[in-house]
Write an enzyme that holds these catalytic residues in place. Structure first.
Site, mmCIF file in Angstrom:
data_model
loop_
_atom_site.group_PDB
_atom_site.id
_atom_site.type_symbol
_atom_site.label_atom_id
_atom_site.label_comp_id
_atom_site.label_asym_id
_atom_site.label_seq_id
_atom_site.Cartn_x
_atom_site.Cartn_y
_atom_site.Cartn_z
ATOM 1 N N TYR A 1 2.544 9.246 -8.428
ATOM 2 C CA TYR A 1 1.590 9.373 -7.317
ATOM 3 C C TYR A 1 0.207 9.795 -7.814
ATOM 4 O O TYR A 1 -0.816 9.272 -7.372
ATOM 5 C CB TYR A 1 2.122 10.383 -6.301
ATOM 6 C CG TYR A 1 1.415 10.336 -4.974
ATOM 7 C CD1 TYR A 1 1.631 9.279 -4.087
ATOM 8 C CD2 TYR A 1 0.530 11.346 -4.592
ATOM 9 C CE1 TYR A 1 0.978 9.225 -2.865
ATOM 10 C CE2 TYR A 1 -0.120 11.290 -3.371
ATOM 11 C CZ TYR A 1 0.110 10.234 -2.513
ATOM 12 O OH TYR A 1 -0.544 10.179 -1.300
ATOM 13 N N PRO B 1 0.792 -1.246 0.000
ATOM 14 C CA PRO B 1 0.000 0.000 0.000
ATOM 15 C C PRO B 1 0.825 1.298 0.000
ATOM 16 O O PRO B 1 0.247 2.370 -0.153
ATOM 17 C CB PRO B 1 -0.857 -0.102 1.267
ATOM 18 C CG PRO B 1 -0.190 -1.130 2.106
ATOM 19 C CD PRO B 1 0.585 -2.040 1.220
ATOM 20 N N LYS C 1 -1.776 2.611 -4.315
ATOM 21 C CA LYS C 1 -2.073 2.272 -5.708
ATOM 22 C C LYS C 1 -3.078 1.141 -5.913
ATOM 23 O O LYS C 1 -3.612 0.993 -7.018
ATOM 24 C CB LYS C 1 -0.765 1.898 -6.430
ATOM 25 C CG LYS C 1 0.157 3.064 -6.636
ATOM 26 C CD LYS C 1 -0.413 4.050 -7.624
ATOM 27 C CE LYS C 1 0.149 5.426 -7.464
ATOM 28 N NZ LYS C 1 -0.708 6.481 -7.909
HETATM 29 C C1 FAD Z 1 -6.482 -4.870 4.669
HETATM 30 C C2 FAD Z 1 -6.259 -4.099 3.382
HETATM 31 C C3 FAD Z 1 -5.882 -2.753 3.420
HETATM 32 C C4 FAD Z 1 -5.677 -2.021 2.235
HETATM 33 N N1 FAD Z 1 -5.297 -0.712 2.292
HETATM 34 C C5 FAD Z 1 -5.065 -0.040 1.135
HETATM 35 C C6 FAD Z 1 -4.659 1.301 1.129
HETATM 36 O O1 FAD Z 1 -4.494 1.908 2.179
HETATM 37 N N2 FAD Z 1 -4.444 1.908 -0.069
HETATM 38 C C7 FAD Z 1 -4.644 1.257 -1.272
HETATM 39 O O2 FAD Z 1 -4.511 1.844 -2.349
HETATM 40 N N3 FAD Z 1 -5.036 -0.005 -1.290
HETATM 41 C C8 FAD Z 1 -5.242 -0.659 -0.130
HETATM 42 N N4 FAD Z 1 -5.645 -1.929 -0.171
HETATM 43 C C9 FAD Z 1 -5.862 -2.502 -1.478
HETATM 44 C C10 FAD Z 1 -7.241 -2.113 -2.027
HETATM 45 O O3 FAD Z 1 -8.177 -2.099 -0.987
HETATM 46 C C11 FAD Z 1 -7.570 -3.127 -3.096
HETATM 47 O O4 FAD Z 1 -6.621 -2.952 -4.145
HETATM 48 C C12 FAD Z 1 -8.980 -3.000 -3.647
HETATM 49 O O5 FAD Z 1 -9.913 -3.391 -2.662
HETATM 50 C C13 FAD Z 1 -9.142 -3.875 -4.890
HETATM 51 O O6 FAD Z 1 -10.479 -3.950 -5.226
HETATM 52 P P1 FAD Z 1 -11.079 -5.277 -5.882
HETATM 53 O O7 FAD Z 1 -12.514 -4.978 -6.119
HETATM 54 O O8 FAD Z 1 -10.231 -5.687 -7.019
HETATM 55 O O9 FAD Z 1 -10.898 -6.423 -4.774
HETATM 56 P P2 FAD Z 1 -11.577 -6.551 -3.338
HETATM 57 O O10 FAD Z 1 -11.839 -5.235 -2.754
HETATM 58 O O11 FAD Z 1 -10.736 -7.540 -2.599
HETATM 59 O O12 FAD Z 1 -13.003 -7.214 -3.626
HETATM 60 C C14 FAD Z 1 -13.112 -8.563 -3.995
HETATM 61 C C15 FAD Z 1 -14.517 -9.039 -3.683
HETATM 62 O O13 FAD Z 1 -14.611 -10.399 -4.098
HETATM 63 C C16 FAD Z 1 -15.231 -11.177 -3.090
HETATM 64 N N5 FAD Z 1 -14.737 -12.542 -3.203
HETATM 65 C C17 FAD Z 1 -13.552 -13.060 -2.789
HETATM 66 N N6 FAD Z 1 -13.472 -14.349 -3.080
HETATM 67 C C18 FAD Z 1 -14.622 -14.681 -3.703
HETATM 68 C C19 FAD Z 1 -15.128 -15.877 -4.238
HETATM 69 N N7 FAD Z 1 -14.428 -17.018 -4.214
HETATM 70 N N8 FAD Z 1 -16.340 -15.848 -4.796
HETATM 71 C C20 FAD Z 1 -17.068 -14.706 -4.846
HETATM 72 N N9 FAD Z 1 -16.640 -13.535 -4.343
HETATM 73 C C21 FAD Z 1 -15.439 -13.532 -3.780
HETATM 74 C C22 FAD Z 1 -14.836 -10.487 -1.792
HETATM 75 O O14 FAD Z 1 -15.774 -10.763 -0.767
HETATM 76 C C23 FAD Z 1 -14.845 -9.020 -2.215
HETATM 77 O O15 FAD Z 1 -16.111 -8.430 -1.993
HETATM 78 C C24 FAD Z 1 -5.850 -2.665 0.996
HETATM 79 C C25 FAD Z 1 -6.226 -4.016 0.955
HETATM 80 C C26 FAD Z 1 -6.410 -4.744 2.126
HETATM 81 C C27 FAD Z 1 -6.801 -6.219 2.057
#
Ligand code: FAD
Length: 394
Positions: A387, A295, A299
């Site tokens: 950034y 993080p 990004k």
């Molecule tokens: C604890 C944490 C802190 C973070 N802090 C930051 C930060 O400060 N700054 C930053 O830029 N990024 C941060 N990130 C990263 C950022 O939050 C992610 O890059 C972002 O959430 C990506 O979005 P996404 O929709 O691709 O995935 P996600 O937000 O992970 O969403 C994936 C979804 O898929 C669902 N899912 C998972 N497995 C399955 C399955 N088998 N079947 C059906 N559904 C499923 C989950 O329940 C979830 O709702 C953080 C991530 C984490 C885990």
């Protein structure tokens, strides 16, 4: 077994899946979203908070930017502190652009509410979610809900289900290549109902470890300290956290810190990860399902949004103009940008953290990186350009 049909079946209702569904809906393309978690669990997750302006534009384009513009905080720069020496990166002066501080949680809550209001089917708490037949022209997503098996037949499957999801597993191991770096520490994050210590983010490198002062609003702050992966949240009382943060950010910043009881506290491991390719048959991976960045540099969420912008444009070309060129190039276009963002996040993480294996030489290199940024407008501009977000090249 129950059968359903849609044009694009989206696995995962995080920001990637929800934004894709919203953009497709605006263009008259149907989607169903399937998530293994409950709506309550999804809306309670505290994650990212800094949006590149390209992400802001994407949310505006999707028609979900009103609350972000009302409650979000546009930022012109951020501070770097290295062993108590402070240097401000004036992002706006260096690039002409800003970033927007706005919580991922708020964004997710709004997107879910909007999609449901508009009649989108979001299946929460689905079990055993699995994309199947993705090589065929009738791929499906199969899941079980309250004991009943359901199959959703579609044209395309969007794998937006995060790092631990099922979509990436649907790509055979003979095709999938993965690249990974696991960092030997984590971030302990604390959310507190107090005004932030500064109007802008502060990234601090200190001999005791990295620290970050961030915020979600003018009354809610998010702070982090680097901690060993073996630590648990129970090892860190609020008092221990505030004492450690104060030591790492230096006396000037610590003197302005408004502490309080934490309303959320968690430890996140740091990882760099890329899966190639991001398309297999009619399955497209987007966001954390395809890549993870540490993080540092904020990004992860932005990279997820840029994948979705590329996938959305490619799907529009397919459905509205019968042109598949962009779908065919999706993986190549995304990965080019993904690797540049991986580089930036790795660079920021390497410069600012304490690595147990680093000797005197690597520590001097970290200091030299900081001094180079302080002394060179070109180096500061390069940092600022990354950034605020690299351009989407399609
Ligand atoms: C604890 C944490 C802190 C973070 N802090 C930051 C930060 O400060 N700054 C930053 O830029 N990024 C941060 N990130 C990263 C950022 O939050 C992610 O890059 C972002 O959430 C990506 O979005 P996404 O929709 O691709 O995935 P996600 O937000 O992970 O969403 C994936 C979804 O898929 C669902 N899912 C998972 N497995 C399955 C399955 N088998 N079947 C059906 N559904 C499923 C989950 O329940 C979830 O709702 C953080 C991530 C984490 C885990």
């Amino acid at each position: 077994m129950k059968l359903k049909k849609t044009q694009v079946c989206i696995v995962g209702s995080g920001p990637s899946g929800l934004l894709l569904s919203q953009l497709l809906h605006n263009a008259g393309i149907s989607s169903i979203i399937v998530d293994r978690q409950s709506r309550e669990r999804i809306q309670a997750r505290v994650r990212a908070g800094v949006l590149e302006w390209g992400s802001v534009d994407a949310l505006d384009e999707a028609g979900v930017g009103r609350r972000m513009h009302r409650d979000g905080l546009p930022h012109d720069g951020f501070d770097l502190i290295f062993d108590d020496d402070l240097h401000r990166i004036d992002v706006k002066a260096l690039t002409g652009k800003q970033v927007m501080v706005y919580g991922q949680t708020e964004l997710t809550i709004e997107l879910i509410a909007r999609r449901l209001e508009q009649g989108c089917e979001i299946i929460f708490s689905a079990q055993d979610v699995q994309p199947i037949d993705v090589e065929s022209d009738r791929p499906k997503v199969r899941y079980t809900k309250i004991g009943e098996m359901v199959e959703i037949e579609c044209d395309y499957v969007a794998g937006c289900d995060g790092f631990h999801g099922a979509a990436r597993q649907a790509i055979p191991s003979r095709v999938l290549k993965t690249f990974e770096r696991i960092y030997p520490f984590g971030w302990l994050g604390v959310l507190v109902e107090q005004p932030p210590v500064s109007d802008e983010l502060i990234y601090a490198s200190h001999e005791r470890g990295f620290a970050l002062c961030s915020m979600r609003s003018q009354t809610r702050s998010r702070y982090y300290v680097q901690c060993p992966l073996s630590d648990t949240v129970e090892d860190w009382s609020d008092q221990r956290f505030w004492d450690e943060l104060a030591l790492r950010v230096g006396a000037d910043v610590a003197g302005k810190l408004r502490t309080g009881d934490s309303i959320e506290k968690s430890i996140a491991p740091l990882r760099s990860f890329v899966a190639e390719p991001m398309r297999y048959g009619n399955l497209f991976l987007a966001g954390d399902a395809a890549h993870i960045v540490p993080p540092t540099g904020a990004k992860g969420l932005n990279l997820a949004i840029s994948d979705i912008r590329i996938l959305w444009r490619a799907l529009i070309e397919h459905y509205k103009k019968a042109n598949d060129t962009w779908l065919d190039r999706y993986s190549e276009i995304c990965l080019k940008r993904v690797w540049k963002v991986e580089r930036f996040s790795w660079f920021m993480s390497t410069m600012l953290h304490q690595f147990p294996e680093f000797s005197g030489f690597e520590k001097r290199m970290q200091r030299a990186e900081f001094d180079h940024i302080v002394g060179s407008e070109t180096a500061s501009r390069s940092l600022a350009e990354n950034y605020v977000g690299l351009p989407l090249e399609m």
